[in-house]
Write an enzyme that holds these catalytic residues in place. Structure first.
Site, PDB file in Angstrom:
ATOM      1  N   TYR A  55       1.171  -1.093  -0.121  1.00 44.24           N
ATOM      2  CA  TYR A  55       0.209   0.128   0.258  1.00 44.24           C
ATOM      3  C   TYR A  55       0.834   1.505   0.189  1.00 44.24           C
ATOM      4  O   TYR A  55       1.989   1.611   0.917  1.00 44.24           O
ATOM      5  CB  TYR A  55      -1.063  -0.311   1.257  1.00 44.24           C
ATOM      6  N   HIS A  85      -2.806  17.117  -2.651  1.00 42.22           N
ATOM      7  CA  HIS A  85      -3.459  16.641  -1.899  1.00 42.22           C
ATOM      8  C   HIS A  85      -3.499  18.478  -0.850  1.00 42.22           C
ATOM      9  O   HIS A  85      -3.405  18.596   0.135  1.00 42.22           O
ATOM     10  CB  HIS A  85      -2.813  15.648  -0.669  1.00 42.22           C
ATOM     11  N   ASN A 197       0.910  11.527   6.087  1.00 45.30           N
ATOM     12  CA  ASN A 197       0.992  10.909   6.495  1.00 45.30           C
ATOM     13  C   ASN A 197       1.496  11.567   8.000  1.00 45.30           C
ATOM     14  O   ASN A 197       2.295  11.354   7.605  1.00 45.30           O
ATOM     15  CB  ASN A 197       1.067   9.446   6.302  1.00 45.30           C
ATOM     16  N   TYR A 279     -16.948  32.764  45.326  1.00 48.20           N
ATOM     17  CA  TYR A 279     -16.400  31.348  44.674  1.00 48.20           C
ATOM     18  C   TYR A 279     -15.118  31.797  43.648  1.00 48.20           C
ATOM     19  O   TYR A 279     -13.896  30.792  43.252  1.00 48.20           O
ATOM     20  CB  TYR A 279     -17.526  29.708  44.248  1.00 48.20           C
ATOM     21  N   ARG A 282     -12.651  32.482  46.118  1.00 47.18           N
ATOM     22  CA  ARG A 282     -12.899  31.621  47.166  1.00 47.18           C
ATOM     23  C   ARG A 282     -12.023  30.172  47.214  1.00 47.18           C
ATOM     24  O   ARG A 282     -11.159  28.862  47.344  1.00 47.18           O
ATOM     25  CB  ARG A 282     -14.052  31.060  47.991  1.00 47.18           C
ATOM     26  N   PHE A 328      -1.741   6.860  11.843  1.00 47.88           N
ATOM     27  CA  PHE A 328      -2.268   8.238  11.439  1.00 47.88           C
ATOM     28  C   PHE A 328      -3.256   9.061  12.038  1.00 47.88           C
ATOM     29  O   PHE A 328      -3.656  10.134  12.165  1.00 47.88           O
ATOM     30  CB  PHE A 328      -1.650   8.693   9.785  1.00 47.88           C
ATOM     31  N   GLU A 412     -11.943   5.148   4.227  1.00 44.72           N
ATOM     32  CA  GLU A 412     -12.076   6.523   5.875  1.00 44.72           C
ATOM     33  C   GLU A 412     -12.679   6.890   6.497  1.00 44.72           C
ATOM     34  O   GLU A 412     -13.159   8.375   6.246  1.00 44.72           O
ATOM     35  CB  GLU A 412     -10.674   7.761   5.275  1.00 44.72           C
TER      36      GLU A 412
END
Length: 494
Positions: A55, A85, A197, A279, A282, A328, A412
């Site tokens: 792959y 990409h 990746n 608060y 405190r 990844f 994916e």
């Protein structure tokens, strides 16, 4: 010249802060070069004998993983990957974060399980050392197949493509490459995938936010102490024995810090007409302390991440393995960054409440912290501004990590959305810093109405330094420069 040798030795967030902010130069260690080269040699030899597809090495990517690519096209396959990409958009990533991204990518590749060339990693080192910083955009990563789009933008200059910041200007990468005599890298099999990746976009934002979180946490305690004394608050809620019976680490640390900050204050020692404080005063140990504990947990997760290899497939030469898996995936970062956003937003939320108490006209303080309210609005609107920022941070704390969108034709089908968690986190961190700046502006103003009594030596010294940048406001004036100076004061001093 300060040198940091890249090696498999354990890295901390503080190491990265020092390396990036103190101008260190990077150098690949002999061990790192050996690991990188051994893995590349193994992969080259593997491809001569491997009949089954690997792959991302001899196949397409994502849902195209079943399409094999010929040996003569493997280099073009990797170049095409980087180019196709690079689809980022939106605002540019802060250049300090870009430098951390490059550093973390170098660190991840040097473990020798990614199959890259030494020359590729060395070019990233050269870019880091010469402040050649790729233009990377905030939007575009799903945080699951790695930070594909932003890391593609990081990688374009290796090919002589894209844009970089250099010498204060945005320039074509090819132009800057010629300046240094850098030839475009010819990517070998798997290299584009190894570059894209990975979780470095997410991790770099997390590192930056953790550095900022430590500064914010210190500032929150100190400014909270100024506000407490200015409000004529009580010291008893910070007594050690109270916290020893509920011994959360951050809570105990915060109470001790408040006692240190207020030691020697005339105001804190005086008789109090009121039995309790609100608060937001405190419960400073409980609230600030919980954020400290969250920061510590997130740090542990992110330090594991920055000492990891996160690309795919993983190449393990000594076991004769090339395994396609999922290192990844950004889920460990996404969840913890959402957690850190909440921790920082809460420091802003309680700070906003202290601001509101200081302008309320209680305990001898004038309404809106001016001697002549009515004619003067005083500190009315800084509180509005702080409230607006607090509210925005709450909105930004909607967790990104609970979302997922199917991508790559269903291959994916679960993504972390960690990149969105990352950019939101940085916005929350900056928002909290701004809120604390407004609190300091109010607290220092309120403290002047306690004169001639003195606060502690630590607080008096801090306020004296602050007064060199921001004046006491006796009548209405333009306020936004004072708020900005207050924010810058925090950045300089914490």
């Amino acid at each position: 010249m300060k040198i940091h040798e890249i090696s498999p030795a354990h890295l901390t967030i503080d190491d990265i802060r020092r390396i990036v902010r103190e101008g260190y130069q990077l150098k690949l260690s002999e061990e790192s070069v050996r690991r990188i080269q051994a893995c590349r040699d193994y992969l080259d030899n593997k491809m001569k004998t491997q009949k089954e597809p690997i792959y991302g090495v001899t196949t397409g990517f994502g849902s195209l993983c079943n399409i094999s690519v010929g040996a003569d096209e493997l280099s073009q396959l990797q170049k095409n990957l980087v180019m196709s990409h690079a689809c980022g958009t939106g605002d540019e990533v802060d250049r300090e974060i870009v430098k951390i991204i490059i550093f973390l990518k170098i660190q991840s590749l040097q473990y020798g399980v990614s199959g890259v060339q030494v020359a590729t990693v060395q070019r990233l080192v050269d870019m880091f050392n010469n402040d050649v910083l790729p233009v990377i955009y905030q939007l575009g990563s799903l945080g699951a197949s790695g930070d594909l789009a932003p890391l593609a933008h990081m990688s374009l200059p290796l090919l002589g493509l894209g844009e970089v910041w250099f010498d204060g200007k945005k320039r074509p990468a090819a132009e800057v490459n010629r300046h240094f005599g850098w030839e475009p890298i010819t990517l070998k099999s798997k290299e584009g995938l190894a570059l894209l990746n990975g979780t470095q976009f997410m991790a770099a934002h997390a590192v930056w936010a953790l550095i900022k979180a430590d500064e914010i946490s210190r500032a929150a305690d100190t400014i909270g102490a100024v506000s407490l004394d200015a409000f004529d608050g009580r010291i008893e809620p910070f007594t050690h024995e109270v916290h020893a019976v509920r011994p959360h680490k951050g809570q105990i640390e915060t109470a001790a810090r408040m006692r240190e900050l207020l030691a020697g204050s005339e105001i804190i020692k005086q008789h109090k007409a009121h039995v309790q404080d609100p608060y937001s005063f405190r419960c400073i140990p409980q609230v600030h302390g919980a954020s400290k504990d969250a920061i510590a947990y997130v740090r542990s997760v992110i330090e594991t991440e920055i000492n990891s290899a996160t690309d795919n497939p993983t190449v393990i030469p000594e076991k004769d393995m090339v395994i396609s898996a999922g290192n990844f995936h950004g889920q460990p970062l996404a969840i913890t960054m959402d957690f850190l956003s909440i921790a920082l937003a809460e420091l802003g939320s309680i700070s906003g409440q202290r601001i509101n108490q200081l302008i309320s006209g209680k305990r001898g303080l004038p309404s809106f912290l001016v001697a002549k309210p009515g004619l003067n609005s005083g500190f009315m609107i800084p509180q509005y501004a702080a409230a607006s920022i607090v509210s925005q941070s709450k909105q930004l704390c909607m967790p990104a990590s609970v979302d997922s969108i199917e991508s790559s034709q269903g291959q994916e089908d679960h993504v972390s959305m960690g990149a969105n968690a990352a950019t939101k986190l940085c916005r929350v961190a900056l928002n909290t810093e701004r809120i604390l700046g407004i609190e300091l502006f109010n607290a220092a103003q309120a403290l002047e109405f306690r004169r001639p009594m003195k606060s502690s030596p630590v607080i008096e010294k801090l306020v004296a330094e602050y007064r060199k940048a921001v004046p006491f406001v006796d009548v209405d004036q333009v306020m936004y420069p004072h708020i900005e100076e207050s924010i810058q004061f925090i950045r300089r001093n914490f």
